[in-house]
Design a protein around this motif. Structure first.
Motif, PDB file in Angstrom:
ATOM      1  N   PRO A 273       0.830  -1.198   0.000  1.00 32.16           N
ATOM      2  CA  PRO A 273       0.000   0.000   0.000  1.00 32.16           C
ATOM      3  C   PRO A 273       0.870   1.256   0.000  1.00 32.16           C
ATOM      4  O   PRO A 273       1.991   1.248   0.519  1.00 32.16           O
ATOM      5  CB  PRO A 273      -0.798  -0.117   1.303  1.00 32.16           C
ATOM      6  CG  PRO A 273       0.073  -0.950   2.194  1.00 32.16           C
ATOM      7  CD  PRO A 273       0.767  -1.922   1.280  1.00 32.16           C
ATOM      8  N   LYS A 274       0.359   2.338  -0.562  1.00 36.17           N
ATOM      9  CA  LYS A 274       1.135   3.567  -0.684  1.00 36.17           C
ATOM     10  C   LYS A 274       1.049   4.454   0.550  1.00 36.17           C
ATOM     11  O   LYS A 274       1.924   5.287   0.792  1.00 36.17           O
ATOM     12  CB  LYS A 274       0.667   4.363  -1.910  1.00 36.17           C
ATOM     13  CG  LYS A 274       0.845   3.629  -3.226  1.00 36.17           C
ATOM     14  CD  LYS A 274       2.305   3.374  -3.534  1.00 36.17           C
ATOM     15  CE  LYS A 274       2.476   2.733  -4.898  1.00 36.17           C
ATOM     16  NZ  LYS A 274       3.887   2.400  -5.187  1.00 36.17           N
ATOM     17  N   ARG A 368       0.694  -1.950 -12.179  1.00 28.60           N
ATOM     18  CA  ARG A 368       0.287  -0.941 -13.178  1.00 28.60           C
ATOM     19  C   ARG A 368      -0.659   0.092 -12.559  1.00 28.60           C
ATOM     20  O   ARG A 368      -0.510   1.300 -12.768  1.00 28.60           O
ATOM     21  CB  ARG A 368      -0.388  -1.650 -14.356  1.00 28.60           C
ATOM     22  CG  ARG A 368      -0.895  -0.726 -15.461  1.00 28.60           C
ATOM     23  CD  ARG A 368      -1.712  -1.566 -16.424  1.00 28.60           C
ATOM     24  NE  ARG A 368      -2.304  -0.790 -17.492  1.00 28.60           N
ATOM     25  CZ  ARG A 368      -1.798  -0.647 -18.698  1.00 28.60           C
ATOM     26  NH1 ARG A 368      -0.637  -1.221 -18.981  1.00 28.60           N
ATOM     27  NH2 ARG A 368      -2.420   0.046 -19.625  1.00 28.60           N
ATOM     28  N   VAL A 369      -1.609  -0.376 -11.772  1.00 33.17           N
ATOM     29  CA  VAL A 369      -2.547   0.534 -11.110  1.00 33.17           C
ATOM     30  C   VAL A 369      -1.799   1.491 -10.195  1.00 33.17           C
ATOM     31  O   VAL A 369      -2.109   2.684 -10.115  1.00 33.17           O
ATOM     32  CB  VAL A 369      -3.606  -0.257 -10.321  1.00 33.17           C
ATOM     33  CG1 VAL A 369      -4.403   0.654  -9.400  1.00 33.17           C
ATOM     34  CG2 VAL A 369      -4.541  -0.989 -11.275  1.00 33.17           C
ATOM     35  N   GLY A 370      -0.762   0.973  -9.511  1.00 32.14           N
ATOM     36  CA  GLY A 370       0.028   1.812  -8.625  1.00 32.14           C
ATOM     37  C   GLY A 370       0.739   2.930  -9.370  1.00 32.14           C
ATOM     38  O   GLY A 370       0.810   4.067  -8.886  1.00 32.14           O
ATOM     39  N   VAL A 371       1.277   2.621 -10.552  1.00 28.71           N
ATOM     40  CA  VAL A 371       1.946   3.641 -11.367  1.00 28.71           C
ATOM     41  C   VAL A 371       0.955   4.730 -11.771  1.00 28.71           C
ATOM     42  O   VAL A 371       1.228   5.937 -11.641  1.00 28.71           O
ATOM     43  CB  VAL A 371       2.570   3.019 -12.630  1.00 28.71           C
ATOM     44  CG1 VAL A 371       3.193   4.107 -13.501  1.00 28.71           C
ATOM     45  CG2 VAL A 371       3.617   1.986 -12.270  1.00 28.71           C
ATOM     46  N   LEU A 372      -0.186   4.322 -12.271  1.00 30.63           N
ATOM     47  CA  LEU A 372      -1.178   5.288 -12.745  1.00 30.63           C
ATOM     48  C   LEU A 372      -1.679   6.174 -11.610  1.00 30.63           C
ATOM     49  O   LEU A 372      -1.875   7.388 -11.789  1.00 30.63           O
ATOM     50  CB  LEU A 372      -2.349   4.547 -13.392  1.00 30.63           C
ATOM     51  CG  LEU A 372      -2.005   3.710 -14.638  1.00 30.63           C
ATOM     52  CD1 LEU A 372      -3.227   2.941 -15.119  1.00 30.63           C
ATOM     53  CD2 LEU A 372      -1.459   4.581 -15.744  1.00 30.63           C
ATOM     54  N   ALA A 393       9.846   2.975  -5.301  1.00 30.32           N
ATOM     55  CA  ALA A 393       8.625   3.765  -5.414  1.00 30.32           C
ATOM     56  C   ALA A 393       7.608   3.445  -4.332  1.00 30.32           C
ATOM     57  O   ALA A 393       6.550   4.059  -4.275  1.00 30.32           O
ATOM     58  CB  ALA A 393       7.987   3.541  -6.787  1.00 30.32           C
ATOM     59  N   GLY A 394       7.911   2.487  -3.491  1.00 31.76           N
ATOM     60  CA  GLY A 394       6.946   2.051  -2.501  1.00 31.76           C
ATOM     61  C   GLY A 394       6.935   2.899  -1.244  1.00 31.76           C
ATOM     62  O   GLY A 394       7.591   3.943  -1.140  1.00 31.76           O
ATOM     63  N   LEU A 395       6.184   2.427  -0.263  1.00 33.69           N
ATOM     64  CA  LEU A 395       6.078   3.083   1.029  1.00 33.69           C
ATOM     65  C   LEU A 395       7.450   3.199   1.676  1.00 33.69           C
ATOM     66  O   LEU A 395       8.228   2.243   1.685  1.00 33.69           O
ATOM     67  CB  LEU A 395       5.150   2.264   1.930  1.00 33.69           C
ATOM     68  CG  LEU A 395       4.960   2.751   3.364  1.00 33.69           C
ATOM     69  CD1 LEU A 395       4.169   4.061   3.385  1.00 33.69           C
ATOM     70  CD2 LEU A 395       4.261   1.674   4.186  1.00 33.69           C
TER      71      LEU A 395
END
Length: 474
Positions: A273-274, A368-372, A393-395
């Motif tokens: 999760p972000k 992919r959803v995370g990038v968008l 790029a993660g938490l």
């Protein structure tokens, strides 16, 4: 396939419905009502950050140096981590050579070989390995994990994955990658077969009576004879039931089928999760799905991945992050973005927003959803996105030991996690900071163990030992 009969009891260390464990603090007092963090360490690659191997003082060969890896796992065990967690790849990452030549993930030990070796230089820490349901067979997986569980006296865990890298198909005699939905359908059946094979023998099947000459009671051996849509496996497994009954089941994936697979099968979930709000939503969703599947929600631990960078001040920690990010070359960065998108991003305008007409992909949906989402939320250009994905790029928790302990406690208290999968920025210094600074602060607050209370990974996680579905005790 016979319906699973789950064990209701525990091994002496389960926290029951409350999820609360009473642990002595340094002054001998026992905090009441404090939930306890679980901590696993993501160790393959030893750091997910692309620039980690270039950081001043870092071991450039850490992924493939047994002496270093032995020192790392011993340090983690001294800090009382639940588990040492190895991801895996079945192909060299699909990126251009100009980027590949900068990657420290190109080579690494095969997980079972390494963890078997590390099991002999440790006593308590769990040993978790990724094994693919897409490009392996259930009998192989069941046998390897049962062997590791016996070698380690009950510390093995299987991270179930459906391989998302299309390049892997070409290493296994296939021209095209299996479709996303088909991969998860196979994975669900694969789990049933593997756990059925682990239950091939009752715990007391091997009599080994030298006087009578009876080694095995055949009445306590079960032949699976599985015939399903995807798999046919006769059995029985040619190894005794694992020490833990079943090695702990870990699942990584946040897509719709991934969440459902986790809810039905997993005992620990590795996720990305972000932020806290998205973590709380994911946590609640998977726990609710588990309950609907007839499971105890406390027998499933949610462990988000988090990069931890510690400084004596917030400014020092941020300076470390900036230094680390500066070591990532754009060639590598844009390739990492392409992998996350499942589409070649090298032709995109670096200084423009991400195109909105991206083609559909058969790679990881959640990635992919995370990038968008990141691109939209922060209004990042392709170059900025690439820089983020090229590093990590993660938490991330970047700050002092106190601020990071505060944040970890907040996530635990507000229902965002049961603990964390810690990713390290560089080694050995980043690991030393976590083990020697952060862990003592968590212990001082009474939210992390001072010592192991058992010997198996199930003990550490407070999980019951599953009953044998074919030979349940009366």
């Amino acid at each position: 396939m016979a319906k699973r009969r789950r064990g209701n009891g525990n091994n002496g260390t389960s926290n029951g419905a409350s999820g609360i464990k009473k642990t002595k603090t340094e002054n001998g007092s026992i905090p009441s009502g404090k939930k306890q963090l679980h901590l696993t360490a993501f160790m393959r690659p030893v750091s997910l950050h692309t620039g980690a191997w270039r950081y001043p003082g870092a071991y450039a060969d850490a992924n493939f140096n047994l002496a270093h890896l032995k020192s790392f796992i011993r340090k983690l065990e001294s800090a009382k981590f639940d588990a040492f967690f190895m991801a895996d790849h079945l192909a060299v990452l699909n990126m251009p050579v100009e980027a590949l030549k900068r990657s420290h993930t190109t080579t690494s030990f095969e997980p079972f070989t390494l963890l078997s070796a590390l099991s002999q230089v440790t006593e308590k820490i769990g040993l978790a390995a990724t094994a693919s349901t897409t490009y392996d067979e259930p009998y192989h997986i069941a046998r390897r994990f049962a062997s590791l569980d016996h070698l380690s006296n009950g510390r093995a865990a299987w991270n179930i994955v459906t391989t998302g890298n299309p390049e892997s198909a070409k290493n296994f005699g296939q021209d095209e990658h299996m479709q996303h939905s088909d991969r998860y359908k196979r994975a669900r059946e694969f789990y049933d077969v593997v756990t059925g094979l682990w239950d091939s023998f009752a715990d007391d099947a091997f009599i080994r009576d030298q006087k009578s000459g009876i080694f095995l009671d055949p009445e306590k051996m079960h032949t699976l004879n599985h015939k399903g849509d995807e798999l046919q496996v006769k059995g029985p497994l040619n190894i005794a039931r694992p020490v833990q009954g079943w090695p702990v089941i870990v699942q990584a994936g946040q897509s719709e089928p991934g969440r459902q697979l986790a809810a039905e099968t997993a005992e620990a979930v590795f996720c990305s999760p972000k932020d806290l709000e998205s973590a709380k939503s994911l946590y609640a969703d998977i726990k609710e799905r588990a309950e609907k599947a007839g499971r105890d929600r406390n027998h499933l631990k949610i462990l988000p991945a988090v990069l931890i960078i510690i400084g004596d001040t917030a400014e020092e920690a941020q300076a470390k992050r900036l230094k680390l990010d500066s070591l990532v070359h754009y060639d590598s960065a844009i390739s990492s973005l392409s992998i996350a998108l499942g589409a070649d991003a090298s032709g995109f305008d670096p200084d423009a927003p991400l195109p909105t007409d991206l083609p559909e992909t058969n790679a990881s949906k959640s990635s992919r959803v995370g990038v968008l989402k990141l691109a939209e939320d922060e209004k990042l250009t392709v170059r900025q996105l690439a820089g983020r994905y090229g590093g990590y790029a993660g938490l991330a928790f970047v700050g002092t030991t106190e601020s990071i302990a505060n944040e970890m406690g907040r996530w635990l208290d507000e229902g965002g996690c049961d603990g964390f999968t810690v990713t390290l920025p560089f080694l050995p210094a980043g690991l030393d900071d976590v083990a020697e600074k952060l862990v003592p602060e968590l212990q001082r607050r009474g939210i992390f163990r001072l010592d192991y209370e058992g010997t198996t990974l199930r003990d550490h996680l407070g999980l019951p030992r599953p009953q044998n579905q074919f030979f349940a005790k009366t």
